[in-house]
Write an enzyme that holds these catalytic residues in place. Structure first.
Site, PDB file in Angstrom:
ATOM      1  N   HIS A  15       0.852  -1.191   0.000  1.00 49.23           N
ATOM      2  CA  HIS A  15       0.000   0.000   0.000  1.00 49.23           C
ATOM      3  C   HIS A  15       0.887   1.239   0.000  1.00 49.23           C
ATOM      4  CE1 HIS A  15      -3.758  -2.187   0.925  1.00 49.23           C
ATOM      5  NE2 HIS A  15      -2.956  -2.998   1.594  1.00 49.23           N
ATOM      6  N   LEU A  16       0.797   2.017  -1.058  1.00 44.81           N
ATOM      7  CA  LEU A  16       1.546   3.274  -1.137  1.00 44.81           C
ATOM      8  C   LEU A  16       0.677   4.492  -0.848  1.00 44.81           C
ATOM      9  CD1 LEU A  16       3.844   2.739  -4.258  1.00 44.81           C
ATOM     10  CD2 LEU A  16       4.541   2.867  -1.858  1.00 44.81           C
ATOM     11  N   ARG A  17      -0.633   4.296  -0.803  1.00 45.70           N
ATOM     12  CA  ARG A  17      -1.564   5.420  -0.630  1.00 45.70           C
ATOM     13  C   ARG A  17      -1.411   6.409  -1.792  1.00 45.70           C
ATOM     14  NH1 ARG A  17      -3.937   1.907   2.566  1.00 45.70           N
ATOM     15  NH2 ARG A  17      -3.282   1.912   4.749  1.00 45.70           N
ATOM     16  N   LYS A  99      -7.631  -7.327  -7.987  1.00 50.06           N
ATOM     17  CA  LYS A  99      -7.765  -7.573  -6.550  1.00 50.06           C
ATOM     18  C   LYS A  99      -9.230  -7.720  -6.147  1.00 50.06           C
ATOM     19  CE  LYS A  99      -6.551  -7.834  -2.205  1.00 50.06           C
ATOM     20  NZ  LYS A  99      -5.556  -7.019  -1.498  1.00 50.06           N
ATOM     21  N   HIS A 136      -8.220 -10.871  -0.945  1.00 54.39           N
ATOM     22  CA  HIS A 136      -8.234 -10.666   0.503  1.00 54.39           C
ATOM     23  C   HIS A 136      -9.160 -11.747   1.044  1.00 54.39           C
ATOM     24  CE1 HIS A 136      -8.148  -8.056   4.228  1.00 54.39           C
ATOM     25  NE2 HIS A 136      -9.091  -8.948   4.500  1.00 54.39           N
ATOM     26  N   HIS A 174      -1.619 -12.216   2.017  1.00 52.35           N
ATOM     27  CA  HIS A 174      -1.419 -12.150   3.471  1.00 52.35           C
ATOM     28  C   HIS A 174      -2.082 -13.322   4.198  1.00 52.35           C
ATOM     29  CE1 HIS A 174      -5.313 -10.254   3.043  1.00 52.35           C
ATOM     30  NE2 HIS A 174      -4.828  -9.058   2.772  1.00 52.35           N
ATOM     31  N   LEU A 219      -5.474  -6.117   9.322  1.00 56.64           N
ATOM     32  CA  LEU A 219      -6.434  -7.067   8.773  1.00 56.64           C
ATOM     33  C   LEU A 219      -5.819  -7.757   7.571  1.00 56.64           C
ATOM     34  CD1 LEU A 219      -9.773  -5.045   9.015  1.00 56.64           C
ATOM     35  CD2 LEU A 219      -9.152  -7.087  10.321  1.00 56.64           C
ATOM     36  N   ASP A 247       2.284  -6.210   2.722  1.00 54.99           N
ATOM     37  CA  ASP A 247       1.049  -5.539   3.127  1.00 54.99           C
ATOM     38  C   ASP A 247       1.369  -4.330   4.005  1.00 54.99           C
ATOM     39  OD1 ASP A 247      -1.653  -5.000   3.283  1.00 54.99           O
ATOM     40  OD2 ASP A 247      -2.067  -6.489   4.837  1.00 54.99           O
ATOM     41  N   ALA A 263      -6.852  -0.382  10.509  1.00 50.54           N
ATOM     42  CA  ALA A 263      -6.023  -1.581  10.416  1.00 50.54           C
ATOM     43  C   ALA A 263      -4.866  -1.330   9.461  1.00 50.54           C
ATOM     44  CB  ALA A 263      -6.861  -2.758   9.928  1.00 50.54           C
TER      45      ALA A 263
END
Length: 346
Positions: A15-17, A99, A136, A174, A219, A247, A263
């Protein structure tokens, strides 16, 4: 002084946002990693190839000068995803995977899939063109205990999907349970799993013993110790079906340290040091390269990186900042709760 040289690693779940947070964290990944699969759960999410193109441009623009890093883009699956757009994205070389977020399963997942049947045209197209589905793997029905979400997802969602579309290539992202590990091992083909740095190190006690510790909350939530040990055994085995996906998920401290905290754990900055510790502890330093640098590319049909990095074991412990400052605010760095002695040279 002990040294270990491996091919430059990749991160198969990151996650790089966006915006100021992206600019503040990307250097911690690009410093050590050559490539990463970029999660699409922005606000709004990355749902089309055009969205992914624009996001990739923002990522490349935010890279520190001189860093060589390839973002591998994904699309956020919805019940309205256009299969033709997905196929065009793959053909162009832009899209590496799609995803699946069950609606409500994690951060910014409320636009995810509620009825998998409505996404079947896209999934069928993906199976046909060989585009992987990253999942996920948790159900979100309220009657299922949060610690059982992964096992129930495998039984009620993933296994029926794979029986319906056996040619669909699926990455269980994950993985947090022995159930997940065993399910991947039982598959004859088209199933693999990523494992995070933090799930190799913490169990659920880290979140709850001695007080609520929000910076260990993620999460899927960390599980009991027996599950952590199953993850360790899989990661350090050299089994090509398991590979690193950190993650790493930055949130500013006020969003973690509150009555209803977000999370996510931020590990990009110290992942390689943590992993070297774990693999050394388990007598498996010779398997670290497979987990971090070889198995992921093989699964996604890419060549391993030619460039190398060298890890050095120092006598004195290696220190990392407890927090980093970004334009979006302060982010707390993952504390493995033991001293780290491995450092990436240079």
């Amino acid at each position: 002084m002990q040294k270990l040289t491996i091919r430059r690693p990749d991160d198969w779940h990151l996650h790089l946002r966006d915006g100021a947070m992206l600019e503040g964290v990307i250097g911690d990944t690009s410093r050590h990693f050559a490539r990463a699969i970029i999660m699409p759960n922005l606000v709004p999410p990355v749902v089309t190839t055009a969205d992914a193109t624009a996001y990739r441009e923002r990522i490349l623009k935010a890279l520190p000068a001189g860093d060589r890093f390839q973002p591998l883009m994904t699309l956020y699956l919805t019940e309205h995803t256009n299969p033709d757009d997905v196929e065009e994205g793959k053909k162009s070389g832009l899209i590496t995977a799609v995803k699946l977020y069950p609606a409500g399963a994690t951060t910014n997942s409320h636009g995810g899939v509620r009825n998998l049947d409505k996404a079947m045209p896209t999934l069928e197209r993906m199976a046909k063109i060989g585009l992987p589905l990253c999942v996920h793997g948790e159900v979100t029905t309220p009657e299922v205990d949060i610690f059982d979400r992964e096992a129930v997802f495998i039984e009620t969602v993933l296994d029926p999907l794979r029986q319906r579309l056996p040619e669909l290539k699926v990455t269980m992202e994950h993985v947090t349970t022995s159930d997940g590990i065993d399910y991947i091992k039982s598959a004859k083909a088209n199933l693999a799993g990523s494992i995070t740095t933090h799930h190799l190190i913490i169990n659920r006690n880290a979140i709850l013993v001695g007080g609520i510790r929000p910076h260990y909350y993620c999460l899927p939530v960390a599980k009991r110790e027996s599950h952590r040990l199953a993850l360790r055994a899989a990661a350090t085995s050299g089994d090509s079906r398991f590979f690193l996906g950190t993650d790493s998920a930055p949130h500013v401290d006020p969003l973690k340290e509150c009555a209803c905290g977000c999370a996510g754990i931020y590990t990009s900055i110290n992942t390689m040091s943590c992993l070297a510790h774990v693999f050394e502890q388990d007598g498996a330093l010779d398997k670290l390269e497979a987990f971090a640098s070889l198995n992921g590319p093989a699964w996604y049909g890419l060549a391993p990186n030619e460039e190398r990095i060298t890890l050095i074991r120092r006598v004195e412990s290696v220190t990392f900042p407890e927090k980093i400052e970004t334009g979006a605010g302060t982010v707390t760095v993952f504390d493995p709760m033991f001293p780290l002695h491995w450092d990436v040279e240079g």
